[in-house]
Design a protein around this motif. Structure first.
Motif, PDB file in Angstrom:
ATOM      1  N   THR A  44      44.307  38.139  36.194  1.00  0.00           N
ATOM      2  CA  THR A  44      43.257  38.823  36.927  1.00  0.00           C
ATOM      3  C   THR A  44      43.412  39.810  35.266  1.00  0.00           C
ATOM      4  O   THR A  44      44.083  39.767  34.516  1.00  0.00           O
ATOM      5  N   ALA A  45      42.065  40.249  34.999  1.00  0.00           N
ATOM      6  CA  ALA A  45      41.227  41.331  34.378  1.00  0.00           C
ATOM      7  C   ALA A  45      41.499  42.509  34.889  1.00  0.00           C
ATOM      8  O   ALA A  45      40.983  42.576  35.919  1.00  0.00           O
ATOM      9  N   LEU A  46      41.597  43.384  34.638  1.00  0.00           N
ATOM     10  CA  LEU A  46      41.603  44.922  34.778  1.00  0.00           C
ATOM     11  C   LEU A  46      40.787  46.033  33.681  1.00  0.00           C
ATOM     12  O   LEU A  46      40.849  45.953  32.727  1.00  0.00           O
ATOM     13  N   ILE A  47      39.153  46.213  34.404  1.00  0.00           N
ATOM     14  CA  ILE A  47      38.594  46.661  33.293  1.00  0.00           C
ATOM     15  C   ILE A  47      38.132  48.220  33.944  1.00  0.00           C
ATOM     16  O   ILE A  47      38.817  48.906  34.998  1.00  0.00           O
ATOM     17  N   GLY A  48      38.108  49.310  32.549  1.00  0.00           N
ATOM     18  CA  GLY A  48      37.272  50.492  33.112  1.00  0.00           C
ATOM     19  C   GLY A  48      37.405  51.347  32.123  1.00  0.00           C
ATOM     20  O   GLY A  48      37.222  51.043  31.103  1.00  0.00           O
ATOM     21  N   ASP A  49      36.615  52.382  32.075  1.00  0.00           N
ATOM     22  CA  ASP A  49      36.519  53.372  30.818  1.00  0.00           C
ATOM     23  C   ASP A  49      37.817  53.877  29.785  1.00  0.00           C
ATOM     24  O   ASP A  49      38.702  53.861  31.012  1.00  0.00           O
ATOM     25  N   ASN A  50      37.569  54.484  29.250  1.00  0.00           N
ATOM     26  CA  ASN A  50      38.877  54.815  28.628  1.00  0.00           C
ATOM     27  C   ASN A  50      39.239  56.591  30.087  1.00  0.00           C
ATOM     28  O   ASN A  50      38.237  56.838  30.240  1.00  0.00           O
ATOM     29  N   GLY A  51      40.783  56.478  30.067  1.00  0.00           N
ATOM     30  CA  GLY A  51      41.267  57.007  30.776  1.00  0.00           C
ATOM     31  C   GLY A  51      41.126  56.838  32.733  1.00  0.00           C
ATOM     32  O   GLY A  51      41.128  57.783  33.216  1.00  0.00           O
ATOM     33  N   LEU A 220      34.860  37.769  31.136  1.00  0.00           N
ATOM     34  CA  LEU A 220      34.105  36.961  31.833  1.00  0.00           C
ATOM     35  C   LEU A 220      34.284  35.099  31.223  1.00  0.00           C
ATOM     36  O   LEU A 220      34.768  34.575  32.152  1.00  0.00           O
ATOM     37  N   ARG A 221      34.795  34.702  30.077  1.00  0.00           N
ATOM     38  CA  ARG A 221      36.004  34.317  29.401  1.00  0.00           C
ATOM     39  C   ARG A 221      36.750  33.786  29.794  1.00  0.00           C
ATOM     40  O   ARG A 221      37.665  32.567  30.190  1.00  0.00           O
ATOM     41  N   LEU A 222      37.735  34.583  29.740  1.00  0.00           N
ATOM     42  CA  LEU A 222      39.035  34.508  30.014  1.00  0.00           C
ATOM     43  C   LEU A 222      39.966  34.548  31.531  1.00  0.00           C
ATOM     44  O   LEU A 222      40.889  33.951  31.747  1.00  0.00           O
ATOM     45  N   SER A 223      39.022  35.544  32.533  1.00  0.00           N
ATOM     46  CA  SER A 223      39.446  35.915  33.597  1.00  0.00           C
ATOM     47  C   SER A 223      39.291  34.915  35.184  1.00  0.00           C
ATOM     48  O   SER A 223      37.757  33.958  34.730  1.00  0.00           O
ATOM     49  N   ASP A 224      39.832  34.663  36.246  1.00  0.00           N
ATOM     50  CA  ASP A 224      39.113  34.153  37.801  1.00  0.00           C
ATOM     51  C   ASP A 224      38.636  35.385  37.846  1.00  0.00           C
ATOM     52  O   ASP A 224      38.229  35.078  39.132  1.00  0.00           O
ATOM     53  N   HIS A 225      39.316  36.297  37.799  1.00  0.00           N
ATOM     54  CA  HIS A 225      39.335  37.424  38.929  1.00  0.00           C
ATOM     55  C   HIS A 225      39.164  38.817  37.950  1.00  0.00           C
ATOM     56  O   HIS A 225      39.811  39.048  37.395  1.00  0.00           O
ATOM     57  N   VAL A 226      37.760  39.658  38.532  1.00  0.00           N
ATOM     58  CA  VAL A 226      38.313  41.658  38.112  1.00  0.00           C
ATOM     59  C   VAL A 226      38.178  42.300  38.626  1.00  0.00           C
ATOM     60  O   VAL A 226      37.704  42.240  39.895  1.00  0.00           O
ATOM     61  N   ALA A 227      39.223  42.666  38.594  1.00  0.00           N
ATOM     62  CA  ALA A 227      39.533  44.627  39.001  1.00  0.00           C
ATOM     63  C   ALA A 227      38.496  45.551  37.932  1.00  0.00           C
ATOM     64  O   ALA A 227      39.136  46.177  37.177  1.00  0.00           O
ATOM     65  N   VAL A 228      37.798  46.146  38.888  1.00  0.00           N
ATOM     66  CA  VAL A 228      37.457  47.352  38.108  1.00  0.00           C
ATOM     67  C   VAL A 228      37.986  48.645  38.637  1.00  0.00           C
ATOM     68  O   VAL A 228      37.586  49.042  39.713  1.00  0.00           O
TER      69      VAL A 228
END
Ligand SMILES: Nc1ncnc2c1ncn2[C@@H]1O[C@H](COP(=O)(O)OP(=O)(O)O)[C@@H](O)[C@H]1O
Ligand SMILES: [Mg+2]
Length: 258
Positions: A44-51, A220-228
């Motif tokens: 699971t990837a967790l992405i988002g801007d700084n802060g 996109l290369r490594l994860s199955d699921h992305v949470a923003v």
């Protein structure tokens, strides 16, 4: 005759579910009701801007912070981690942004900080160095080709090697989830590729991973699921195969709402 609707089938693949997580630091509302679902054996990837609150959320999952509100379920059971040790007892290991390696100790000593093996009993017990070295070698195992000898001091390792050691240590001790906070943020192109290989090896072994990253291609290369995440909230979740770098950018900036 009335029929009661069948209960929704429990999603037994869900390993961790955090809901409504809030956390403030003084007047700063770092988390305002964030949520996260992780499935067994997935990245699971967790992405988002700084802060946005990514590190704060994972620190709540690894026992460094205690959330002000919300609920964390692990394997369907409510958990509360009063300290990092408690999270570790539940099998959650974290690779922190600062790696938490001791420069002047060797690789194998770093593997066993706080979990030293001893032999003998009572006043005659002593550290079992041989066993710890052998076990460290096992933990590094096939994780990376570019691995230093376990007797080298961390001070002498490159950034990528340190990252590989930290990940191997976390993966070696974890029985449930390995969390990585920006594992390649400080690395060059080649070292990033090596660390990505380490992550892929873990993924192929079926380890459940949470990866915080700034790098969309990597996600996109490594994860199955992305949470923003945006401003303390989880604003969207996507299957990695159903999204694109462009969409993720739009979700992160708020140009696109969920
Ligand atoms: N220990 C802390 N004390 C005060 N403010 C903090 C602390 N940790 C994080 N914050 C604040 O909480 C917000 C979220 O930070 P963080 O979780 O580190 O975001 P991210 O990892 O997504 O960049 C930011 O405004 C940050 O300044
Ligand atoms: Mg962070």
């Amino acid at each position: 005759m009335t029929t009661t609707p069948a209960p929704a089938p429990a999603d037994t693949d869900v390993l961790l579910s955090a809901t409504g997580i809030t956390k403030s630091f003084g007047g700063v509302h770092a988390l305002r009701g964030a949520h996260l679902t992780m499935r067994r054996g997935e990245v699971t990837a967790l992405i988002g801007d700084n802060g946005a609150g990514k590190s704060t959320l994972v620190r709540c999952l690894s026992g460094i912070h205690q959330p002000d509100g919300g609920e964390i379920l692990l394997d369907g059971k409510k958990v509360h981690f009063a300290s990092p040790l408690k999270a570790r007892e539940h099998g959650i290991e974290t690779v922190q942004q600062n790696l938490a390696l001791v420069e002047d100790l060797t690789v194998w000593q770093n593997f066993f900080i706080g979990r030293e093996l001893t032999k003998g009993v009572g006043p005659f017990s002593m550290l079992d160095r041989k066993k710890m070295k052998a076990q460290s070698l096992d933990m590094l195992g096939d994780l990376a080709v570019n691995i230093p000898p376990v007797t080298s001091r961390v001070r002498r390792l490159s950034g990528g090697q340190r990252q590989a050691v930290s990940i191997a240590r976390a993966a070696g001790w974890s029985t449930s989830i390995v969390i990585m906070d920006e594992p390649t943020a400080a690395l060059g192109v080649q070292e990033t590729a090596r660390v990505e290989n380490v992550i892929k090896t873990l993924r192929d072994k079926g380890v459940t991973l949470l990866l915080i990253s700034h790098n969309f291609d990597q996600v996109l290369r490594l994860s199955d699921h992305v949470a923003v995440m945006r401003r303390g909230l989880t604003v969207a979740e996507r299957r990695a195969t159903d999204t694109s770098g462009d969409e993720l950018v739009a979700l992160i900036t708020g140009a696109k709402e969920s």
